[in-house]
Each structure stands twice: as structure tokens, then as C-alpha cells.
Enzyme design. Sequence first.
Site, PDB file in Angstrom:
ATOM      1  N   ARG A 111      86.335  42.868  17.877  1.00  0.00           N
ATOM      2  CA  ARG A 111      87.646  42.302  18.222  1.00  0.00           C
ATOM      3  C   ARG A 111      88.760  43.016  17.451  1.00  0.00           C
ATOM      4  O   ARG A 111      89.841  43.288  17.984  1.00  0.00           O
ATOM      5  CB  ARG A 111      87.657  40.801  17.935  1.00  0.00           C
ATOM      6  CG  ARG A 111      86.760  39.999  18.864  1.00  0.00           C
ATOM      7  CD  ARG A 111      86.987  38.522  18.733  1.00  0.00           C
ATOM      8  NE  ARG A 111      86.150  37.885  17.747  1.00  0.00           N
ATOM      9  CZ  ARG A 111      85.006  37.241  18.018  1.00  0.00           C
ATOM     10  NH1 ARG A 111      84.553  37.188  19.247  1.00  0.00           N
ATOM     11  NH2 ARG A 111      84.317  36.656  17.066  1.00  0.00           N
ATOM     12  N   ASP A 152      88.948  32.890  32.271  1.00  0.00           N
ATOM     13  CA  ASP A 152      87.572  32.408  32.184  1.00  0.00           C
ATOM     14  C   ASP A 152      87.318  31.442  33.340  1.00  0.00           C
ATOM     15  O   ASP A 152      88.240  30.730  33.770  1.00  0.00           O
ATOM     16  CB  ASP A 152      87.317  31.700  30.845  1.00  0.00           C
ATOM     17  CG  ASP A 152      85.844  31.704  30.472  1.00  0.00           C
ATOM     18  OD1 ASP A 152      85.464  32.462  29.563  1.00  0.00           O
ATOM     19  OD2 ASP A 152      85.058  30.961  31.098  1.00  0.00           O
ATOM     20  N   ASP A 185      84.123  41.168  28.532  1.00  0.00           N
ATOM     21  CA  ASP A 185      83.141  40.575  27.612  1.00  0.00           C
ATOM     22  C   ASP A 185      82.360  39.488  28.350  1.00  0.00           C
ATOM     23  O   ASP A 185      82.447  38.305  28.016  1.00  0.00           O
ATOM     24  CB  ASP A 185      83.855  40.003  26.385  1.00  0.00           C
ATOM     25  CG  ASP A 185      82.883  39.430  25.358  1.00  0.00           C
ATOM     26  OD1 ASP A 185      81.696  39.824  25.379  1.00  0.00           O
ATOM     27  OD2 ASP A 185      83.306  38.579  24.549  1.00  0.00           O
ATOM     28  N   CYS A 198      75.868  41.859  26.164  1.00  0.00           N
ATOM     29  CA  CYS A 198      75.165  41.174  25.077  1.00  0.00           C
ATOM     30  C   CYS A 198      73.704  40.909  25.426  1.00  0.00           C
ATOM     31  O   CYS A 198      73.053  40.069  24.807  1.00  0.00           O
ATOM     32  CB  CYS A 198      75.868  39.866  24.719  1.00  0.00           C
ATOM     33  SG  CYS A 198      75.984  38.693  26.091  1.00  0.00           S
TER      34      CYS A 198
END
Length: 408
Positions: free
Chosen positions: A224, A262, A312, A352
Site C-alpha cells: 500500500r 467494492d 486487489d 493473493c
Amino acid sequence: MPTRPYPILTVNEKAARSLRAGHPWVYGAETTGPDQPYQNGDIVDVVSHKGRWLGAGVINDHSKIRVRLLSRNTNDRFDEAFWRRRIQYALDYRKTVMGPDFACSRLIFGEADHFPGLTVDLFQDILVTEVLSLGMEVRKHILYPLLVEQLKNDGIEIRAIYERNEAALRDKEGLPKEKGFYPLPGLATDLDGHLELVENGIRYDVDYINGQKTGFFLDQKYNRRAAASLAPGRRVLDCCTHTGAFALNCAQAGAEHVTAVDISKDAVELTRRNAALNNLSDKIDVQQADVFDLLTTLAQEKKHPYDYIILDPPAFTKSGATVKNAYRGYKEINLKAMKLLPRGGYLATCSCSHFMTPNLFCQMLREAAADAAVSLRQIEDRRQSPDHPILWGVPETEYLKFYLFQIV
């Protein structure tokens, strides 16, 4: 080898090679024995088919991973003193590599710290844990008090321990899914699950009871910061913002404006709260939307309002069986972002998922760039923060890939 009190489990040559190379798992199909009665969760000695001692670990017949190695030292006896030493090693490592960020860091990262299946995050005075193996489940009554004791020696008084044992992997270990405060004498069991932490100078409202995973993704801490270094004066789109962390770092670093997106209503509300908490509400626009749909709409409308896009997403795959579908998902979202960015714009992108290996992720990015008819100028190639250490020989510990590019 001296006489030892543990049942002996014999493994085939394939398993022996893997163990000698540093991997700590033994699969059920690779074993015979043990030679004595045992209970799941017990310590067993692991030997090759030629009788060579390879290590000692915890056995569980419910799991495909029948043994998770704990030690390769014949002198270890797995008493309280052993666990106290091992916890101290983990804490000393974090104090070294995290420095002033130690107070909000991952203290134990499973196999990378030789605590197979155990995760422990420290949020100032709260420990949030996840147990994914029977071996750690039956020993947590030893481990948790030792953690509290050793942190107290370092000047950190733990207020509560909260367990987030909800992952599907517990089913494979024969363990129930559950969550709640761990009832250790002297610790609270009636907190509301919210705390405020500071990372990179940003304040966050963290919900460790209902938030994703343990409540906050500590592994992106320094990524970040790296992403924010490109933000001054730029119009930023932060996709899959979760707590708003990338958006907040970019806004504080001097971005002209940030849009945080989101699909989760809870994530949108949390991001707005965190923006207000940092007096950044006027610089951050928060939207609830499916990122794929949003990027598609922007492309169809031929709108290019952003010169910096951050991707992300959550893990698109959690098993080898779904890697092909995940590859397509990662390629689609990166392709859309590359097409939207102007020449000279910037892209931060990550995965991830351990199953999306670094080589596979790079291959996907090359294909997306070719299809978008752009070139990628690499700025940085990063991994997870060092409190989530990568243990060579255990590829499962290397999971986060993070790249910064300029579109040229």
C-alpha cells in the site's frame, strides 16, 4: 537414532524426497504404519523406507495431509519449554523485520514459523487467531497462554483472544467451524469486536469479529505504501477496496481524487467510515459495484477518467482444480484495466492465491497486455510483507504477487 517415545510412521521415497527438500507435509497415500497405537493429534516419528529418521510431526487420519512436521531435531521433546522457545523465535523475528510496525503484525504464519495450520495476528492489544490443523487445535491451550505471557514480557498487555475458526479446511481436519473469544483467565470475552489501528499513518476501524479473515489484511502493508508513492496528482480507481486501504493511502499521499469500489455493501460503508476517520471524505468517492461490470461500462462509454488503477481482487481460486477459471478472471480484469488506462498511466495489480503462481500470474499479464495492445514498464515486483515470511521449500507460503507498472 536414540530410543524415542513416539510411534514410527514409514513413508515412501516420494515423501522422503519432499521432506528432505524442506516441505513439512506427508500425505496419507505415501505412508505405512505407525508401528504402535496412537490417537489423531499425537506426535509421531517419520522415517524413510530405509529406516532413516526424517523428522517428527502431528498425525491426523482425517486429513489428506496425514502428518505435518514439527521438527527435524532429534533433541526436541515438544514440552512447554519447546513451545516457549518456538514462540520466542517467531516474536523476535517480527520485532526485527517489522520494527515500529510490530504492534499490528502477523505473529505466527503457519508452516513458515513451524506452527502448521496456526495463524495469529496482533492488533495492538487483541490477538486474532485461526486454527486449521488438529495438531494446533489440541495444543492451543498451551500456545495461547505462552503468547500472552511472552508479549507481556515485551510490554504488550493482551486484552482478549478472538478465534476465527470458520474456514472450510477445518472440515478436512475433522474439526468443527466456530468463532468466539477464547476464555483465558484474565482476558475479556465480551468486547464488541471493533478497534482502531494505525498503519502507514492511516487510521482504520477494524471489525475482527465480522470482517474478512482476521479483520484486516496486514500482508499488503508495504505494498500500500509503494502504491501510494505513485498517487500524487493522479485520478485513482481502487477496485475491490474492502476497508479502503489502498484508496486511503493514495488519497493521503496526494492523489487528485480517488474512487473506491467494492461489491460488498459492508465494505462500502466501512470504507466511508475510514475515509471520515482520516478527514479524507472529500477526496474519496466510494461506490458499490461489481468491478467487472464497472470496467466494462467505462470501456463501452469510452470514458477514461482514471490514470491510475489498482486491482486487489479476492482469491479467484483456492484449489488447483479451478486455476484455469481463475486465470481467465484475472486476465479479464487486468485486460479491462489496461485498455482503460492512457499511455503513461499506472497499474497496480495483485493476486493473493497460492495456486496462481508467480510464473502463471506473469504469463497472464503478458497475454492481457498483448490483447490490450500495450506494453508494461515494470516499476516493482513485490510479495507479502515480511511478517508473512516465505519459507523456501514450502511454496504454499509464497502466495501474494504484487506488481506496479506504467502503461507504455
